[in-house]
Design a protein around this motif. Sequence first.
Motif, PDB file in Angstrom:
ATOM      1  N   ARG A 116      53.227  40.155  49.861  1.00 52.20           N
ATOM      2  CA  ARG A 116      51.991  39.474  49.474  1.00 52.20           C
ATOM      3  C   ARG A 116      50.934  39.729  50.545  1.00 52.20           C
ATOM      4  O   ARG A 116      51.207  39.676  51.743  1.00 52.20           O
ATOM      5  CB  ARG A 116      52.202  37.975  49.305  1.00 52.20           C
ATOM      6  CG  ARG A 116      50.923  37.227  48.872  1.00 52.20           C
ATOM      7  CD  ARG A 116      51.144  35.731  48.723  1.00 52.20           C
ATOM      8  NE  ARG A 116      52.112  35.450  47.673  1.00 52.20           N
ATOM      9  CZ  ARG A 116      53.212  34.734  47.831  1.00 52.20           C
ATOM     10  NH1 ARG A 116      53.499  34.232  49.024  1.00 52.20           N
ATOM     11  NH2 ARG A 116      54.030  34.520  46.831  1.00 52.20           N
ATOM     12  N   SER A 117      49.708  40.006  50.056  1.00 52.00           N
ATOM     13  CA  SER A 117      48.593  40.206  50.965  1.00 52.00           C
ATOM     14  C   SER A 117      48.103  38.866  51.500  1.00 52.00           C
ATOM     15  O   SER A 117      47.757  37.972  50.719  1.00 52.00           O
ATOM     16  CB  SER A 117      47.441  40.923  50.257  1.00 52.00           C
ATOM     17  OG  SER A 117      46.274  40.910  51.046  1.00 52.00           O
ATOM     18  N   ARG A 118      48.067  38.754  52.828  1.00 50.12           N
ATOM     19  CA  ARG A 118      47.556  37.517  53.420  1.00 50.12           C
ATOM     20  C   ARG A 118      46.046  37.431  53.309  1.00 50.12           C
ATOM     21  O   ARG A 118      45.469  36.361  53.502  1.00 50.12           O
ATOM     22  CB  ARG A 118      47.981  37.447  54.889  1.00 50.12           C
ATOM     23  CG  ARG A 118      47.254  38.382  55.824  1.00 50.12           C
ATOM     24  CD  ARG A 118      47.832  38.372  57.208  1.00 50.12           C
ATOM     25  NE  ARG A 118      49.056  39.156  57.232  1.00 50.12           N
ATOM     26  CZ  ARG A 118      49.065  40.474  57.489  1.00 50.12           C
ATOM     27  NH1 ARG A 118      47.931  41.114  57.720  1.00 50.12           N
ATOM     28  NH2 ARG A 118      50.193  41.124  57.495  1.00 50.12           N
ATOM     29  N   ILE A 119      45.385  38.531  52.951  1.00 51.24           N
ATOM     30  CA  ILE A 119      43.933  38.569  52.833  1.00 51.24           C
ATOM     31  C   ILE A 119      43.475  38.259  51.412  1.00 51.24           C
ATOM     32  O   ILE A 119      42.587  37.432  51.199  1.00 51.24           O
ATOM     33  CB  ILE A 119      43.385  39.941  53.264  1.00 51.24           C
ATOM     34  CG1 ILE A 119      43.871  40.287  54.682  1.00 51.24           C
ATOM     35  CG2 ILE A 119      41.861  39.965  53.178  1.00 51.24           C
ATOM     36  CD1 ILE A 119      43.462  39.279  55.737  1.00 51.24           C
ATOM     37  N   THR A 120      44.100  38.880  50.423  1.00 51.60           N
ATOM     38  CA  THR A 120      43.652  38.724  49.024  1.00 51.60           C
ATOM     39  C   THR A 120      44.614  37.923  48.172  1.00 51.60           C
ATOM     40  O   THR A 120      44.251  37.469  47.083  1.00 51.60           O
ATOM     41  CB  THR A 120      43.458  40.102  48.373  1.00 51.60           C
ATOM     42  OG1 THR A 120      44.743  40.751  48.257  1.00 51.60           O
ATOM     43  CG2 THR A 120      42.505  40.964  49.188  1.00 51.60           C
ATOM     44  N   SER A 139      36.928  35.699  34.680  1.00 59.11           N
ATOM     45  CA  SER A 139      36.556  35.336  36.053  1.00 59.11           C
ATOM     46  C   SER A 139      37.452  34.243  36.611  1.00 59.11           C
ATOM     47  O   SER A 139      37.620  34.130  37.826  1.00 59.11           O
ATOM     48  CB  SER A 139      35.093  34.884  36.096  1.00 59.11           C
ATOM     49  OG  SER A 139      34.915  33.651  35.407  1.00 59.11           O
ATOM     50  N   THR A 140      38.078  33.461  35.738  1.00 61.62           N
ATOM     51  CA  THR A 140      38.932  32.358  36.179  1.00 61.62           C
ATOM     52  C   THR A 140      40.350  32.815  36.502  1.00 61.62           C
ATOM     53  O   THR A 140      40.929  32.407  37.519  1.00 61.62           O
ATOM     54  CB  THR A 140      38.980  31.256  35.103  1.00 61.62           C
ATOM     55  OG1 THR A 140      37.650  30.796  34.838  1.00 61.62           O
ATOM     56  CG2 THR A 140      39.849  30.081  35.549  1.00 61.62           C
ATOM     57  N   TYR A 141      40.908  33.665  35.656  1.00 59.81           N
ATOM     58  CA  TYR A 141      42.331  33.987  35.778  1.00 59.81           C
ATOM     59  C   TYR A 141      42.623  35.381  36.323  1.00 59.81           C
ATOM     60  O   TYR A 141      43.686  35.598  36.909  1.00 59.81           O
ATOM     61  CB  TYR A 141      43.021  33.808  34.411  1.00 59.81           C
ATOM     62  CG  TYR A 141      43.111  32.362  34.010  1.00 59.81           C
ATOM     63  CD1 TYR A 141      44.124  31.542  34.502  1.00 59.81           C
ATOM     64  CD2 TYR A 141      42.163  31.788  33.168  1.00 59.81           C
ATOM     65  CE1 TYR A 141      44.198  30.195  34.156  1.00 59.81           C
ATOM     66  CE2 TYR A 141      42.219  30.446  32.814  1.00 59.81           C
ATOM     67  CZ  TYR A 141      43.241  29.656  33.317  1.00 59.81           C
ATOM     68  OH  TYR A 141      43.306  28.330  32.983  1.00 59.81           O
ATOM     69  N   TYR A 142      41.730  36.326  36.139  1.00 62.06           N
ATOM     70  CA  TYR A 142      41.991  37.687  36.598  1.00 62.06           C
ATOM     71  C   TYR A 142      41.507  37.856  38.034  1.00 62.06           C
ATOM     72  O   TYR A 142      40.509  38.493  38.325  1.00 62.06           O
ATOM     73  CB  TYR A 142      41.336  38.688  35.651  1.00 62.06           C
ATOM     74  CG  TYR A 142      42.156  38.962  34.408  1.00 62.06           C
ATOM     75  CD1 TYR A 142      42.608  40.242  34.105  1.00 62.06           C
ATOM     76  CD2 TYR A 142      42.492  37.930  33.529  1.00 62.06           C
ATOM     77  CE1 TYR A 142      43.367  40.494  32.968  1.00 62.06           C
ATOM     78  CE2 TYR A 142      43.247  38.166  32.395  1.00 62.06           C
ATOM     79  CZ  TYR A 142      43.687  39.451  32.119  1.00 62.06           C
ATOM     80  OH  TYR A 142      44.438  39.694  30.997  1.00 62.06           O
ATOM     81  N   VAL A 143      42.254  37.240  38.926  1.00 63.34           N
ATOM     82  CA  VAL A 143      41.947  37.232  40.353  1.00 63.34           C
ATOM     83  C   VAL A 143      43.198  37.689  41.088  1.00 63.34           C
ATOM     84  O   VAL A 143      44.327  37.490  40.610  1.00 63.34           O
ATOM     85  CB  VAL A 143      41.512  35.824  40.810  1.00 63.34           C
ATOM     86  CG1 VAL A 143      40.108  35.509  40.301  1.00 63.34           C
ATOM     87  CG2 VAL A 143      42.499  34.752  40.319  1.00 63.34           C
ATOM     88  N   PRO A 144      43.073  38.330  42.247  1.00 62.89           N
ATOM     89  CA  PRO A 144      44.239  38.942  42.890  1.00 62.89           C
ATOM     90  C   PRO A 144      45.350  37.972  43.231  1.00 62.89           C
ATOM     91  O   PRO A 144      46.527  38.344  43.184  1.00 62.89           O
ATOM     92  CB  PRO A 144      43.651  39.599  44.147  1.00 62.89           C
ATOM     93  CG  PRO A 144      42.300  39.011  44.337  1.00 62.89           C
ATOM     94  CD  PRO A 144      41.813  38.634  42.979  1.00 62.89           C
ATOM     95  N   HIS A 145      45.012  36.712  43.578  1.00 70.17           N
ATOM     96  CA  HIS A 145      46.067  35.762  43.903  1.00 70.17           C
ATOM     97  C   HIS A 145      46.810  35.265  42.671  1.00 70.17           C
ATOM     98  O   HIS A 145      47.773  34.497  42.791  1.00 70.17           O
ATOM     99  CB  HIS A 145      45.506  34.569  44.692  1.00 70.17           C
ATOM    100  CG  HIS A 145      44.323  33.912  44.044  1.00 70.17           C
ATOM    101  ND1 HIS A 145      43.034  34.354  44.236  1.00 70.17           N
ATOM    102  CD2 HIS A 145      44.242  32.852  43.201  1.00 70.17           C
ATOM    103  CE1 HIS A 145      42.201  33.577  43.548  1.00 70.17           C
ATOM    104  NE2 HIS A 145      42.914  32.665  42.914  1.00 70.17           N
ATOM    105  N   ASN A 146      46.371  35.687  41.475  1.00 69.82           N
ATOM    106  CA  ASN A 146      47.058  35.341  40.225  1.00 69.82           C
ATOM    107  C   ASN A 146      47.586  36.605  39.547  1.00 69.82           C
ATOM    108  O   ASN A 146      47.786  36.625  38.340  1.00 69.82           O
ATOM    109  CB  ASN A 146      46.101  34.582  39.290  1.00 69.82           C
ATOM    110  CG  ASN A 146      46.807  33.948  38.106  1.00 69.82           C
ATOM    111  OD1 ASN A 146      47.913  33.424  38.240  1.00 69.82           O
ATOM    112  ND2 ASN A 146      46.176  34.010  36.939  1.00 69.82           N
ATOM    113  N   LEU A 147      47.793  37.655  40.316  1.00 68.51           N
ATOM    114  CA  LEU A 147      48.238  38.950  39.792  1.00 68.51           C
ATOM    115  C   LEU A 147      49.434  39.437  40.600  1.00 68.51           C
ATOM    116  O   LEU A 147      49.405  39.429  41.831  1.00 68.51           O
ATOM    117  CB  LEU A 147      47.101  39.969  39.876  1.00 68.51           C
ATOM    118  CG  LEU A 147      47.418  41.439  39.589  1.00 68.51           C
ATOM    119  CD1 LEU A 147      47.883  41.632  38.142  1.00 68.51           C
ATOM    120  CD2 LEU A 147      46.189  42.309  39.873  1.00 68.51           C
TER     121      LEU A 147
END
Length: 1105
Positions: free
Chosen positions: A83-87, A263-271
């Motif tokens: 897991r990326s600690r940045i994104t 914009s709500t769900y397609y974010v890197p921390h939800n992928l």
Amino acid sequence: MLRLPTVARAFLSPLFRTRRPISQPIISLNPQIVFSSRQASTQMVSQTSSTPVFGTTAEGFGNFDLIRRVKLDFTDVVISKWRSRITGLTVVHLDYEAPLVNGYFVVATEIFDDSGCPHTLEHLVFMGSEKYPHKGVLDLLANRGFSNGTNAWTDIDHTAYTISTAGEQGFLQLLPIYLDHILYPTITKAGFITEVHHIDSKGHDSGVVYSEMQGRENTSGDLMALRLQRLLDPPGSGYRSETGGLMEALRVLTPEQIRQYHSTYYVPHNLTLIVAGKFASGTRSLLSVVQEQVEPSLIAHHQNQGPRPSGWRRPFLETESASRQPITKTVKDIVEFPEKDESTGELIINFMGPAPSEFLERKALDILGTYLTSSAVAPLTKEYVETESPLCTYIYFGEDTRATSVNLPIYIGSVPAEHLHDFNDKLKESLQRISTEGFDMDRMTMVISRDERQLRSKLESAKGDTFSGTIITDFLYGAEDGSELQSSMDEINQYSDLRTWTNAQWTTLLQKYYIKPPSVVICGKPSAALAQKLETDEKTRISHQIEKLGPDGLRQAEIELQAAKEEHGKPIPSHILTSFPVPDVKSISWIRVQSLQEPGRGKPPLTPALSGNHYLKRHINSDGSPLSFFVEYDHVESDFVSIHAFFSLAKLPNHLRPHVSSYLSAFFSLPIRRESGEQLTHEEVINQLDNETVSYEVGLGISNAFSDTLRVSLKVETKLYEKAIAWLKDLVFGSEFDKERLQVVVAKIQQSLPEMKRSGSNVLGSVWSELLFSEDSTSRAGGVLAQIEFIPKLAKQLQENPNDVIADFQKIRSCITDPSGIRFSVTGNIMKLEKPRSTWGRYFTSVLPKGELSSIPLASETLSAVGSHTARKAIVMSLPTIESSFVTHSTNSICGFDHPEYPVVRVALEVLNATESYLWRYIRGSGLAYGAYVSLDVEAGLLSFSLYRSSNSMDAFKEGAKIIKGLLDGSIELDIPTLDSAKSSIVYNVAKNVSTAGKAAMVSFTNQALKGVPQNHQIDLLEKYQSVTKEDVLAALKIHFLPLFDATSSVAVVVTAPSKSESIRKGLKEAGFEVTHRELYVDPEEFEDDESEMDTDSSEETDDR
């Protein structure tokens, strides 16, 4: 954990696999933004060459920290979670040896209405991205990278985007481009119009998503699943929603709603990126691409807020959806679905299960369901299905993972209408009786052992698919630190634990989840009145829509549609495509198969002798004398061995061909007399087969070919090779056609027919076969329409003259065991077999004397007069259970597995069919059908153009003709990048077909023993595909494909909704076809045993000329 029989699939919660429609006609979502390139932020953590990927201490790679590594002790797969600690982006790599690399890119998608945003967004992702704002560019690049395009599905709690490539090069090249589409899609109005919903110039609703949902919304499975969701979960829960989108909601959905959802769900921390396969430099190769090409883009979009941005709530687990309350009392509801035949309905009975993290208990419930229903001797199947008056045709225990607690649905099919209401009570009584009487612990041990064998077998052939579902579930519902990952995947140790369970523990489990608690019961009831109402309502709605729009509105709708098509039709700059290098075919590692063919004593091999099989040849020849009959051995590394027997049906009298479906259904569930003289009841046969095999099956042909052969296959551990051969001998020659068992088999088929004929694909295949094939065709005789006519007569004959039926079945056996038509195959680890040859001799020499081996019967030999000379004939079948159209147009074409024109025609097929190629762009892209494709049957010599779930089949047909003519006259360009992509896509398909040891061995056999071509025929053709030119393809389009769209050289079969029938018939007549109209309706009285004649046709027929 689910093993779902085909017949139960319609009952699952909707799962929208939207990129690839069903591709066999016979019998298996963006903000409007400025396109710009942004620079990476300097916040990215630098990567140094000294950063270790593997080690015993905390590991990292650039921005990525190792969260968890899992090495299972029963397979060679190593799973590492980063897991990326940045994104916050998560990468999971399943590392194992395989020629294919598979990617599953998963977003948790929660929606609280029926707008269909998750599903429509999934479609629009493929319409272009910020860096690549061109419709179709993703799939065209994928095709160049040894893939066959991308795919995706939307389930109730997630959306998954998939890609599979031959080798790693294409995968790693495509990964950043694919993620740019997922995270930064364009979501334009033009894309919405064609891909989601629009109104055409005639006032009808269309669009790819709309066509798909039109084909699903009023089916029994979808209607029942939605009602179940509403009753199980409270208002405010995402589990209540129709994620695919109800048609009513799709008609008012806007692109802005979809942009907001994205914009709500397609974010890197939800992928989460799940990647399965081998990389030359291990996981480092994968992480390097993500670190260097993906992370900078995320940071540039200010998506560098870490794994848990402020205000973020994890979907389903930290929202209202997690508030799942126990079922407090049994609720029973009736759901009507459109169907003129009201004789049988369907049921879902849903209980609440354990928490998602209770892995052992969930596995125990899976085993319990298998114990109760998996075979003809399983307690519930024996009581409800295997009787002369079945109360259903199948019972299946499933599981749907949810937050807080899993759902435990039981699916029951083809229940007589009079038993729908009280079935639940009777089932609970049966379960209570089983609990009171106790479990057969010997059989329970057998069920556990067989389940384990099947898992080990699957791991040999599909490691990625085996574990990808578990990893998706862990992403959605598991602990974020990965602490549950190993426990969720450690099924082998779960089997060991369950072997120690006592009868009391199994009884407690049954009581806890299926007897004591209340449930939600959904009764699916067929309704002829609803079928008529839906047809009338739809006509009225469209009429009002046309009236509301008026001429000006319809013209404006047409203008908008054409403008959208023009926007999508803009050519992709060639430099974008050509800058994506085509990988080298030599980079693919093909699985080596050693093959030896014994055609029978004194006979020459069917294909030339192979080099490189020295060790196999010596091993076989050291084991006794040559055999008098045909056996081919194909050796690969494996823990298992499969034997296959192919029996020719060429000499079977035509009046017996309709019996074959019943013969196949009864094959493994009859009493037998073993060669040793031992008499086995049908229950003993099934129990022993389950105990000694990994799998066993019987059917016509293989891989949709050679359907005038009967195939029997058994897969066992190598140590049980002799037992498999003994079983084959006894099943074929020693089965006893017991009247009572045959009555049970026929009654089960009879009761399943109403459900089977609700499928547009099933009916299309049956009508198509009846038109193009003669009575010499076994597959034609087994079609649903033929069986609707035949099975009631057979049931009556069994009652009145059972000896005649038994004599007919004995005649079938006599025909298939003619020595001249039998071929045996052994695939698997033959070098581990002590006696690979002499074992066959021991069991079969006495019944298969030396003789001539006849040729394999081919479909081209059973064509009807119409099939031999396709011209003008068209059939339109009205089917009240569907709302869209299923269509196939066919014409005569090249015939033969080694036809010299095949390489050119094959490339032409791929040029037309490839994802985002011509048929996709002009037909699916215009919303005329969910799927459009051309297919070639070289065995029959037929080329077909098919439409799947078409909202406007006549316009789609006309568009298909325009495509071919446009390519020929140059108004539609056939460019070199498209040609290159087609060739590369073929490479992937070839690699996929031989991507596992089992597949490679079976292809070796079918090539040599059935098709009469060299062992590596498909691989050998790769060089010929590369030499195909643009001029070659254009010539093939003119000679072979253009006749598909000319009534003088083609035939048409359409299965459609009654409301569309008249307009389609009119369109086909205008195109020059002689149209016959039929309406499918089966009177329930035909399924009753009475004194009436059984010769009533199942369809009304009229001629429109």
